[in-house]
Design an enzyme around this catalytic site. Structure first.
Site, PDB file in Angstrom:
ATOM      1  CG  HIS A 140      -1.722   1.352   1.668  1.00 36.67           C
ATOM      2  ND1 HIS A 140      -2.985   1.531   1.396  1.00 36.67           N
ATOM      3  CD2 HIS A 140      -1.297   2.485   2.005  1.00 36.67           C
ATOM      4  CE1 HIS A 140      -3.410   2.550   1.586  1.00 36.67           C
ATOM      5  NE2 HIS A 140      -2.328   3.308   1.950  1.00 36.67           N
ATOM      6  CD  GLU A 141       1.827   3.684   3.882  1.00 40.18           C
ATOM      7  OE1 GLU A 141       2.298   4.727   2.913  1.00 40.18           O
ATOM      8  OE2 GLU A 141       1.020   3.464   4.226  1.00 40.18           O
ATOM      9  CG  HIS A 144       0.376   6.136  -0.728  1.00 42.72           C
ATOM     10  ND1 HIS A 144      -0.616   6.541  -1.407  1.00 42.72           N
ATOM     11  CD2 HIS A 144       0.249   5.602   0.503  1.00 42.72           C
ATOM     12  CE1 HIS A 144      -1.655   6.311  -0.652  1.00 42.72           C
ATOM     13  NE2 HIS A 144      -1.074   5.696   0.540  1.00 42.72           N
ATOM     14  CD  GLU A 213      -4.191   6.588   2.425  1.00 42.61           C
ATOM     15  OE1 GLU A 213      -4.148   5.295   2.528  1.00 42.61           O
ATOM     16  OE2 GLU A 213      -3.624   7.560   2.555  1.00 42.61           O
TER      17      GLU A 213
END
Length: 298
Positions: A140-141, A144, A213
């Site tokens: 997930h990070e 980004h 997100e």
């Protein structure tokens, strides 16, 4: 930077629109301050210096605020191993890795681009998650970073930061400075313009942040092929964060836009209305749909 993270055209469009609108707001803000303060040099120099500092040193500022420290492969072999595999799968540069000795279970990515990115996890997060759950959070990070929205949210948050600082500066200068009718008019004008700019940037940033997100959840689930692991991590962390002392959550809330999961207590309903993140239900619903598309149990 190109990677195997699934491109998200809606995210790209929203980032472009948000930066465009904030850019217009920023120009109007600086123009209003020049008219009120009658010193364009002072306003432009201060604004440019703060924007440059936030852009170039955002990773150091975030790391300092969250007490993060860079870690070597020898110190954190599991963390490095997971990120190595994810970066190889995603075909992207490996960011620097850091650990924050905090009980708050969370993670964040920061940095102006992929070559200067830092991925930081807290010791509280590492203790709570299984390896496949941790992999989902790290994916997930990394998304980004791959989508470049870390730099965009850093730049986007600048206007709100400077507006808030100007409100404080105006307040203290009025409190301790010379008081006459002209000073009071300028003071009220600066306060009013800054408050309006802060409110507008607040709304724009949260709208972008909530979508980014969801985009990161989607990209991480598709990259790892295990949306259920990410859903499990979200459920576990949401429950555990609710048990963190309120004073510790308040300290961390300034960085909610960068976190994997917001630092909000169980009863913080006002904070959830204006949250930088979608609700847990929205995130789990999306992951369940992805699981169905992949033909795997949620």
């Amino acid at each position: 930077m190109r990677s195997r993270f699934q491109p998200d055209r809606q995210l790209t469009a929203r980032m472009g629109l948000t930066l465009f609108l904030l850019g217009l707001l920023y120009v109007a803000f600086v123009a209003a301050l020049i008219v009120l303060l009658k010193s364009w040099v002072l306003v432009v120099v201060i604004a440019a210096a703060m924007l440059g500092a936030q852009y170039w040193y955002s990773d150091r500022i975030a790391m300092y605020a969250m007490r993060g420290r860079l870690v070597s492969r020898e110190e954190q072999p599991q963390l490095h191993g997971i990120v190595d595999r994810l970066c190889a799968t995603a075909d992207m540069p490996k960011p620097r890795l850091a650990v924050s000795d905090m009980e708050l279970p969370n993670a964040f990515a920061t940095g102006r681009n992929a070559d200067h990115a830092v991925l930081c996890v807290t010791t509280g997060l590492q203790r709570r998650l299984e390896p496949e759950e941790l992999e989902g959070v790290l994916a997930h990070e990394l998304s980004h970073v791959a989508h470049r929205d870390v730099a965009v949210i850093t730049i986007a948050s600048f206007l709100g930061v400077i507006a808030g600082l100007i409100v404080r500066f105006a307040f203290y200068s009025q409190m301790f400075g010379r008081r006459d009718q002209n000073t009071a008019v300028v003071f009220l004008g600066v306060m009013g313009v800054s408050a309006l700019v802060y409110a507008l940037s607040f709304v724009l940033i949260r709208a972008l942040s909530r979508y980014r997100e969801l985009a990161a959840d989607r990209a991480a689930a598709l990259l790892t092929g295990r949306p259920s692991a990410l859903a499990s991590a979200l459920t576990r962390l949401e429950s555990d964060i609710a048990r963190i002392p309120t004073k510790d959550l308040r300290t961390a809330q300034a960085f909610n836009a960068f976190y994997f999961i917001p630092a909000l207590g169980a009863g913080a309903w006002v904070g959830r209305v204006f949250s930088t993140h979608p609700t847990l239900e929205q995130r789990l619903d999306q992951l369940a749909k992805i699981s169905a598309q992949l033909g795997r149990p949620a």
